[in-house]
Design a protein around this motif. Structure first.
Motif, PDB file in Angstrom:
ATOM      1  N   VAL A  56       0.854  -1.023  -0.001  1.00 34.81           N
ATOM      2  CA  VAL A  56       0.130  -0.032   0.033  1.00 34.81           C
ATOM      3  C   VAL A  56       0.843   1.115   0.044  1.00 34.81           C
ATOM      4  O   VAL A  56       1.959   1.265   0.418  1.00 34.81           O
ATOM      5  CB  VAL A  56      -0.942   0.018   1.447  1.00 34.81           C
ATOM      6  N   SER A  57       0.417   2.376  -0.554  1.00 39.19           N
ATOM      7  CA  SER A  57       1.010   3.606  -0.297  1.00 39.19           C
ATOM      8  C   SER A  57       0.053   4.678   0.454  1.00 39.19           C
ATOM      9  O   SER A  57      -1.229   4.361  -0.076  1.00 39.19           O
ATOM     10  CB  SER A  57       1.399   4.237  -1.784  1.00 39.19           C
ATOM     11  N   PHE A  58       0.108   5.492   1.211  1.00 36.86           N
ATOM     12  CA  PHE A  58      -0.746   6.068   1.784  1.00 36.86           C
ATOM     13  C   PHE A  58      -0.152   7.290   2.384  1.00 36.86           C
ATOM     14  O   PHE A  58       1.080   7.852   2.147  1.00 36.86           O
ATOM     15  CB  PHE A  58      -1.203   5.527   3.116  1.00 36.86           C
ATOM     16  N   PHE A  59      -1.168   8.633   2.266  1.00 39.06           N
ATOM     17  CA  PHE A  59      -0.808   9.821   2.881  1.00 39.06           C
ATOM     18  C   PHE A  59      -1.358  10.056   4.123  1.00 39.06           C
ATOM     19  O   PHE A  59      -2.493   9.730   4.527  1.00 39.06           O
ATOM     20  CB  PHE A  59      -1.354  10.813   1.711  1.00 39.06           C
ATOM     21  N   LEU A  60      -0.392  10.743   5.037  1.00 39.78           N
ATOM     22  CA  LEU A  60      -0.916  11.067   6.469  1.00 39.78           C
ATOM     23  C   LEU A  60      -1.179  12.636   6.629  1.00 39.78           C
ATOM     24  O   LEU A  60      -0.517  13.230   5.954  1.00 39.78           O
ATOM     25  CB  LEU A  60       0.400  10.665   7.432  1.00 39.78           C
ATOM     26  N   ASP A  61      -2.174  12.764   7.374  1.00 41.87           N
ATOM     27  CA  ASP A  61      -2.183  14.052   8.255  1.00 41.87           C
ATOM     28  C   ASP A  61      -2.123  13.751   9.359  1.00 41.87           C
ATOM     29  O   ASP A  61      -3.275  13.241   9.911  1.00 41.87           O
ATOM     30  CB  ASP A  61      -3.508  14.604   7.426  1.00 41.87           C
ATOM     31  N   GLY A  62      -1.072  14.308   9.841  1.00 43.46           N
ATOM     32  CA  GLY A  62      -0.826  13.979  11.477  1.00 43.46           C
ATOM     33  C   GLY A  62      -0.305  12.394  11.557  1.00 43.46           C
ATOM     34  O   GLY A  62       0.179  11.956  10.852  1.00 43.46           O
ATOM     35  N   GLU A  63      -1.545  11.644  12.293  1.00 40.21           N
ATOM     36  CA  GLU A  63      -1.476  10.216  12.643  1.00 40.21           C
ATOM     37  C   GLU A  63      -2.527   9.670  11.717  1.00 40.21           C
ATOM     38  O   GLU A  63      -2.869   8.452  11.796  1.00 40.21           O
ATOM     39  CB  GLU A  63      -1.391  10.010  13.875  1.00 40.21           C
ATOM     40  N   THR A  64      -3.524  10.342  11.067  1.00 40.44           N
ATOM     41  CA  THR A  64      -4.496   9.707  10.396  1.00 40.44           C
ATOM     42  C   THR A  64      -4.262   9.704   8.791  1.00 40.44           C
ATOM     43  O   THR A  64      -3.930  10.753   8.468  1.00 40.44           O
ATOM     44  CB  THR A  64      -6.047  10.608  10.659  1.00 40.44           C
ATOM     45  N   VAL A  65      -4.656   8.523   8.237  1.00 40.39           N
ATOM     46  CA  VAL A  65      -4.442   8.319   6.835  1.00 40.39           C
ATOM     47  C   VAL A  65      -5.608   8.995   6.131  1.00 40.39           C
ATOM     48  O   VAL A  65      -6.719   8.706   6.201  1.00 40.39           O
ATOM     49  CB  VAL A  65      -4.329   6.801   6.699  1.00 40.39           C
ATOM     50  N   THR A  66      -5.208   9.868   5.173  1.00 39.71           N
ATOM     51  CA  THR A  66      -6.309  10.694   4.384  1.00 39.71           C
ATOM     52  C   THR A  66      -6.634   9.745   3.112  1.00 39.71           C
ATOM     53  O   THR A  66      -7.832   9.770   2.653  1.00 39.71           O
ATOM     54  CB  THR A  66      -5.722  12.048   3.886  1.00 39.71           C
ATOM     55  N   SER A  67      -5.554   9.026   2.775  1.00 40.04           N
ATOM     56  CA  SER A  67      -5.958   8.255   1.409  1.00 40.04           C
ATOM     57  C   SER A  67      -4.958   7.135   1.378  1.00 40.04           C
ATOM     58  O   SER A  67      -3.595   7.168   1.768  1.00 40.04           O
ATOM     59  CB  SER A  67      -5.798   9.040   0.330  1.00 40.04           C
ATOM     60  N   LEU A  68      -5.407   6.085   0.859  1.00 41.12           N
ATOM     61  CA  LEU A  68      -4.445   4.785   0.960  1.00 41.12           C
ATOM     62  C   LEU A  68      -4.816   3.865  -0.153  1.00 41.12           C
ATOM     63  O   LEU A  68      -5.880   3.841  -0.555  1.00 41.12           O
ATOM     64  CB  LEU A  68      -4.911   3.941   2.224  1.00 41.12           C
ATOM     65  N   SER A  69      -3.883   3.548  -1.216  1.00 41.68           N
ATOM     66  CA  SER A  69      -3.972   2.874  -2.300  1.00 41.68           C
ATOM     67  C   SER A  69      -3.179   1.530  -2.302  1.00 41.68           C
ATOM     68  O   SER A  69      -2.123   1.550  -1.848  1.00 41.68           O
ATOM     69  CB  SER A  69      -3.839   3.729  -3.636  1.00 41.68           C
ATOM     70  N   VAL A  70      -3.785   0.594  -2.954  1.00 39.28           N
ATOM     71  CA  VAL A  70      -3.268  -0.707  -3.276  1.00 39.28           C
ATOM     72  C   VAL A  70      -2.902  -0.757  -4.713  1.00 39.28           C
ATOM     73  O   VAL A  70      -3.950  -1.056  -5.322  1.00 39.28           O
ATOM     74  CB  VAL A  70      -3.748  -1.806  -2.603  1.00 39.28           C
ATOM     75  N   GLY A  71      -1.843  -1.472  -4.952  1.00 38.70           N
ATOM     76  CA  GLY A  71      -1.545  -1.538  -6.300  1.00 38.70           C
ATOM     77  C   GLY A  71      -1.550  -0.172  -7.175  1.00 38.70           C
ATOM     78  O   GLY A  71      -1.702   0.838  -6.782  1.00 38.70           O
TER      79      GLY A  71
END
Length: 74
Positions: free
Chosen positions: A45-60
């Motif tokens: 997965v790749s993801f973007f964090l805002d603080g400790e919360t993930v704003t978006s997460l993508s697989v593949g």
């Protein structure tokens, strides 16, 4: 209406971290909208964090609809 908070544990280069996702987290698998339940153990997965919360997460990676190349000059 209470936000659903889910924690998931990721392993990054041998390090383990726990991330938090909520109802606002955008989850995609191969470019398609997905839910947390559809994630599989072992997915990359790749993801973007805002603080400790993930704003978006993508697989593949979404398949490109066409090969990426520079436009030709006319």
């Amino acid at each position: 209406e209470k936000d659903m908070l889910d924690e998931m544990t990721l392993t990054l280069s041998g390090d383990t971290m726990t991330i938090t996702v909520n109802d606002d987290t955008i989850i995609t698998i191969d470019g398609e909208d997905a839910t947390l339940d559809e994630l599989q153990v072992g997915d990359t997965v790749s993801f973007f964090l805002d603080g400790e919360t993930v704003t978006s997460l993508s697989v593949g990676m979404p398949e490109p609809t066409q090969p990426m190349q520079a436009p030709e000059q006319n």
